[in-house]
Design a protein around this motif. Structure first.
Motif, PDB file in Angstrom:
ATOM      1  N   ASP A 103       5.558   1.675   3.679  1.00  0.00           N
ATOM      2  CA  ASP A 103       5.349   0.309   3.102  1.00  0.00           C
ATOM      3  C   ASP A 103       5.502  -0.846   4.595  1.00  0.00           C
ATOM      4  O   ASP A 103       5.704  -0.051   5.456  1.00  0.00           O
ATOM      5  CB  ASP A 103       6.687  -0.109   2.413  1.00  0.00           C
ATOM      6  N   GLN A 104       4.733  -1.928   4.257  1.00  0.00           N
ATOM      7  CA  GLN A 104       4.956  -2.893   5.134  1.00  0.00           C
ATOM      8  C   GLN A 104       5.560  -4.022   4.645  1.00  0.00           C
ATOM      9  O   GLN A 104       4.616  -4.674   3.765  1.00  0.00           O
ATOM     10  CB  GLN A 104       3.440  -3.027   5.876  1.00  0.00           C
ATOM     11  N   GLU A 105       6.599  -4.179   4.405  1.00  0.00           N
ATOM     12  CA  GLU A 105       7.423  -5.107   3.681  1.00  0.00           C
ATOM     13  C   GLU A 105       7.200  -6.686   3.913  1.00  0.00           C
ATOM     14  O   GLU A 105       7.582  -7.338   2.923  1.00  0.00           O
ATOM     15  CB  GLU A 105       9.091  -4.752   3.568  1.00  0.00           C
ATOM     16  N   GLU A 106       6.618  -6.960   4.911  1.00  0.00           N
ATOM     17  CA  GLU A 106       6.156  -8.288   5.124  1.00  0.00           C
ATOM     18  C   GLU A 106       5.041  -8.617   4.220  1.00  0.00           C
ATOM     19  O   GLU A 106       4.786  -9.799   4.173  1.00  0.00           O
ATOM     20  CB  GLU A 106       5.888  -8.536   6.560  1.00  0.00           C
ATOM     21  N   LEU A 107       4.513  -7.657   3.555  1.00  0.00           N
ATOM     22  CA  LEU A 107       3.202  -8.078   2.898  1.00  0.00           C
ATOM     23  C   LEU A 107       3.738  -8.204   1.445  1.00  0.00           C
ATOM     24  O   LEU A 107       4.517  -7.698   0.800  1.00  0.00           O
ATOM     25  CB  LEU A 107       2.258  -7.014   2.804  1.00  0.00           C
ATOM     26  N   THR A 108       3.050  -9.132   0.718  1.00  0.00           N
ATOM     27  CA  THR A 108       3.440  -9.263  -0.975  1.00  0.00           C
ATOM     28  C   THR A 108       3.070  -8.072  -1.603  1.00  0.00           C
ATOM     29  O   THR A 108       4.099  -7.704  -2.439  1.00  0.00           O
ATOM     30  CB  THR A 108       2.321 -10.420  -1.561  1.00  0.00           C
ATOM     31  N   ASP A 117      -1.035   9.087  -3.419  1.00  0.00           N
ATOM     32  CA  ASP A 117      -1.116   8.470  -4.553  1.00  0.00           C
ATOM     33  C   ASP A 117      -1.104   7.175  -4.119  1.00  0.00           C
ATOM     34  O   ASP A 117      -0.314   6.365  -3.411  1.00  0.00           O
ATOM     35  CB  ASP A 117       0.416   8.452  -5.221  1.00  0.00           C
ATOM     36  N   LEU A 118      -2.162   6.731  -4.271  1.00  0.00           N
ATOM     37  CA  LEU A 118      -2.826   5.175  -3.721  1.00  0.00           C
ATOM     38  C   LEU A 118      -2.901   4.102  -4.730  1.00  0.00           C
ATOM     39  O   LEU A 118      -3.434   3.118  -4.370  1.00  0.00           O
ATOM     40  CB  LEU A 118      -3.885   5.354  -2.744  1.00  0.00           C
ATOM     41  N   SER A 119      -2.201   4.456  -5.879  1.00  0.00           N
ATOM     42  CA  SER A 119      -2.484   3.397  -6.931  1.00  0.00           C
ATOM     43  C   SER A 119      -1.941   1.999  -6.640  1.00  0.00           C
ATOM     44  O   SER A 119      -2.437   0.937  -7.163  1.00  0.00           O
ATOM     45  CB  SER A 119      -1.941   3.654  -8.157  1.00  0.00           C
ATOM     46  N   LEU A 120      -0.939   1.882  -5.759  1.00  0.00           N
ATOM     47  CA  LEU A 120      -0.242   0.754  -5.403  1.00  0.00           C
ATOM     48  C   LEU A 120      -0.486   0.270  -4.105  1.00  0.00           C
ATOM     49  O   LEU A 120      -0.148  -0.656  -3.511  1.00  0.00           O
ATOM     50  CB  LEU A 120       1.255   0.830  -5.679  1.00  0.00           C
ATOM     51  N   GLN A 121      -1.422   0.943  -3.336  1.00  0.00           N
ATOM     52  CA  GLN A 121      -1.878   0.490  -2.110  1.00  0.00           C
ATOM     53  C   GLN A 121      -2.389  -0.742  -1.852  1.00  0.00           C
ATOM     54  O   GLN A 121      -3.367  -1.131  -2.673  1.00  0.00           O
ATOM     55  CB  GLN A 121      -2.932   1.523  -1.257  1.00  0.00           C
ATOM     56  N   ASN A 122      -1.876  -1.453  -0.755  1.00  0.00           N
ATOM     57  CA  ASN A 122      -2.502  -2.833  -0.532  1.00  0.00           C
ATOM     58  C   ASN A 122      -4.023  -2.528  -0.074  1.00  0.00           C
ATOM     59  O   ASN A 122      -4.368  -1.542   0.679  1.00  0.00           O
ATOM     60  CB  ASN A 122      -1.909  -3.514   0.702  1.00  0.00           C
ATOM     61  N   ASP A 123      -4.876  -3.520  -0.624  1.00  0.00           N
ATOM     62  CA  ASP A 123      -6.287  -3.333  -0.235  1.00  0.00           C
ATOM     63  C   ASP A 123      -6.640  -3.435   1.153  1.00  0.00           C
ATOM     64  O   ASP A 123      -7.550  -2.832   1.617  1.00  0.00           O
ATOM     65  CB  ASP A 123      -7.134  -4.386  -0.929  1.00  0.00           C
ATOM     66  N   ARG A 124      -5.740  -3.876   1.898  1.00  0.00           N
ATOM     67  CA  ARG A 124      -6.422  -4.178   3.303  1.00  0.00           C
ATOM     68  C   ARG A 124      -6.440  -2.684   4.136  1.00  0.00           C
ATOM     69  O   ARG A 124      -6.754  -2.643   5.241  1.00  0.00           O
ATOM     70  CB  ARG A 124      -5.254  -5.161   4.234  1.00  0.00           C
ATOM     71  N   TYR A 125      -5.489  -1.545   3.556  1.00  0.00           N
ATOM     72  CA  TYR A 125      -5.402  -0.464   4.191  1.00  0.00           C
ATOM     73  C   TYR A 125      -6.310   0.645   3.441  1.00  0.00           C
ATOM     74  O   TYR A 125      -6.421   1.693   3.575  1.00  0.00           O
ATOM     75  CB  TYR A 125      -4.091   0.079   3.989  1.00  0.00           C
ATOM     76  N   THR A 126      -7.355   0.197   2.402  1.00  0.00           N
ATOM     77  CA  THR A 126      -8.155   0.997   2.052  1.00  0.00           C
ATOM     78  C   THR A 126      -9.019   1.789   2.811  1.00  0.00           C
ATOM     79  O   THR A 126      -9.631   1.132   3.825  1.00  0.00           O
ATOM     80  CB  THR A 126      -8.949   0.336   0.779  1.00  0.00           C
ATOM     81  N   VAL A 163       1.415   0.843   2.002  1.00  0.00           N
ATOM     82  CA  VAL A 163       0.597   1.125   2.872  1.00  0.00           C
ATOM     83  C   VAL A 163      -0.280   2.700   2.490  1.00  0.00           C
ATOM     84  O   VAL A 163      -1.223   2.932   2.463  1.00  0.00           O
ATOM     85  CB  VAL A 163       0.978   1.385   4.292  1.00  0.00           C
ATOM     86  N   HIS A 164       0.803   3.508   2.174  1.00  0.00           N
ATOM     87  CA  HIS A 164       0.268   4.779   1.784  1.00  0.00           C
ATOM     88  C   HIS A 164       1.373   5.453   0.891  1.00  0.00           C
ATOM     89  O   HIS A 164       2.373   5.332   1.255  1.00  0.00           O
ATOM     90  CB  HIS A 164      -0.228   5.846   3.106  1.00  0.00           C
ATOM     91  N   GLY A 165       1.036   6.378  -0.051  1.00  0.00           N
ATOM     92  CA  GLY A 165       2.174   7.239  -0.693  1.00  0.00           C
ATOM     93  C   GLY A 165       1.552   8.585  -0.930  1.00  0.00           C
ATOM     94  O   GLY A 165       0.256   8.803  -1.002  1.00  0.00           O
TER      95      GLY A 165
END
Length: 282
Positions: free
Chosen positions: A46-51, A64-73, A55-57
């Protein structure tokens, strides 16, 4: 009592990583005991400073990337056997200044944290590259090469930041945008074809002047305005050094003699050497 034992088992570690923007990837280290990873049902970065912090699961069956922030795609990966070996390290590709921050690696078992590791990532802009050129040559190249095959929705913008702010060249939506340049640079700049595919964002500056000397910055950012890549180039345009040529000097009543003088000087016929006149503006 059971809850207390689970929380007491959590271990925390911290480390720091510093890397220059422009490298292909950076490794965020996270090592946990094998018995911890084997008993885990998931590992999460996680990068907890982001809404949207994920980052990766990784779960037993794979990513498991279902909740991944788009900037890390398409920019993150973990070892396929991470939960079996305890090596939960994360590879982050194409790190940029905006990726700097605190990353958390957590091993979990059915929602309970077993191990927690913090990694402080600092991505710095490389020192400015220095380019020196002599006035009079046809063009100069401001170099910037990086990882190829960037997304089509990015914008590449060259700006002069010192001694004054000016827009030098803009490439977006797959095309150059001359109407977004400052007037003084129109018709004088050029980028290679298909720069997003090749990763070559170098800029050719033509018909340059002494006043083109300065601090240039190339910034690559996405549609949300997040900076993906950035590089600075210092350009120094020099005056050509003086050249010496043989010039015939004629004096009345004396034989001719040769002496080295600077070019662009014309000589008038005179009666004596001391009366030689120089015209600096022929």
């Amino acid at each position: 009592m059971l809850m207390f034992l689970l929380l007491a088992f959590v271990s925390q570690h911290a480390s720091g990583v510093e890397v220059e923007q422009g490298v292909e990837s950076v490794l965020l280290p996270c090592q946990v005991p094998v018995n911890v990873s084997m008993s885990s049902t998931a590992a999460v970065w996680d990068q907890e400073e982001l809404t949207k912090p994920m980052v990766h699961g990784r779960v037993k069956s794979g990513d498991d990337l279902s909740l991944q922030n788009d900037r890390y795609t398409n920019r993150t990966s973990m070892r396929a056997n991470a939960l079996q070996t305890g090596d939960l390290s994360l590879t982050l590709r194409n790190p940029t200044v905006s990726d700097s921050g605190t990353y958390t690696c957590t091993a979990r078992k059915q929602g309970q944290d077993l191990s927690r590791t913090e990694v402080q990532l600092k991505v710095t802009v490389p020192q400015s590259e220095f380019v020196e050129v002599t006035q009079g040559v046809k063009s100069v190249l401001l170099p910037f090469k990086t990882t190829p095959d960037l997304s089509e929705d990015v914008t590449v913008e060259w700006t002069l930041t010192q001694p004054k702010l000016m827009t030098v060249h803009v490439y977006e939506s797959g095309n150059n945008q001359p109407h977004k340049q400052d007037q003084g640079y129109r018709g004088r700049t050029e980028m290679k074809e298909d720069p997003l595919r090749t990763g070559d964002f170098s800029l050719t500056l033509k018909d340059f002047y002494l006043t083109d000397s300065g601090f240039y910055t190339c910034t690559v950012y996405n549609k949300d305005g997040n900076v993906l890549l950035q590089k600075s180039v210092t350009l120094a345009v020099r005056v050509p050094p003086p050249e010496w040529v043989e010039v015939l000097v004629v004096t009345e009543g004396k034989e001719s003699a040769c002496c080295p003088l600077r070019p662009h000087l014309t000589f008038l016929r005179t009666s004596q050497w001391s009366g030689l006149s120089l015209n600096p503006n022929p």
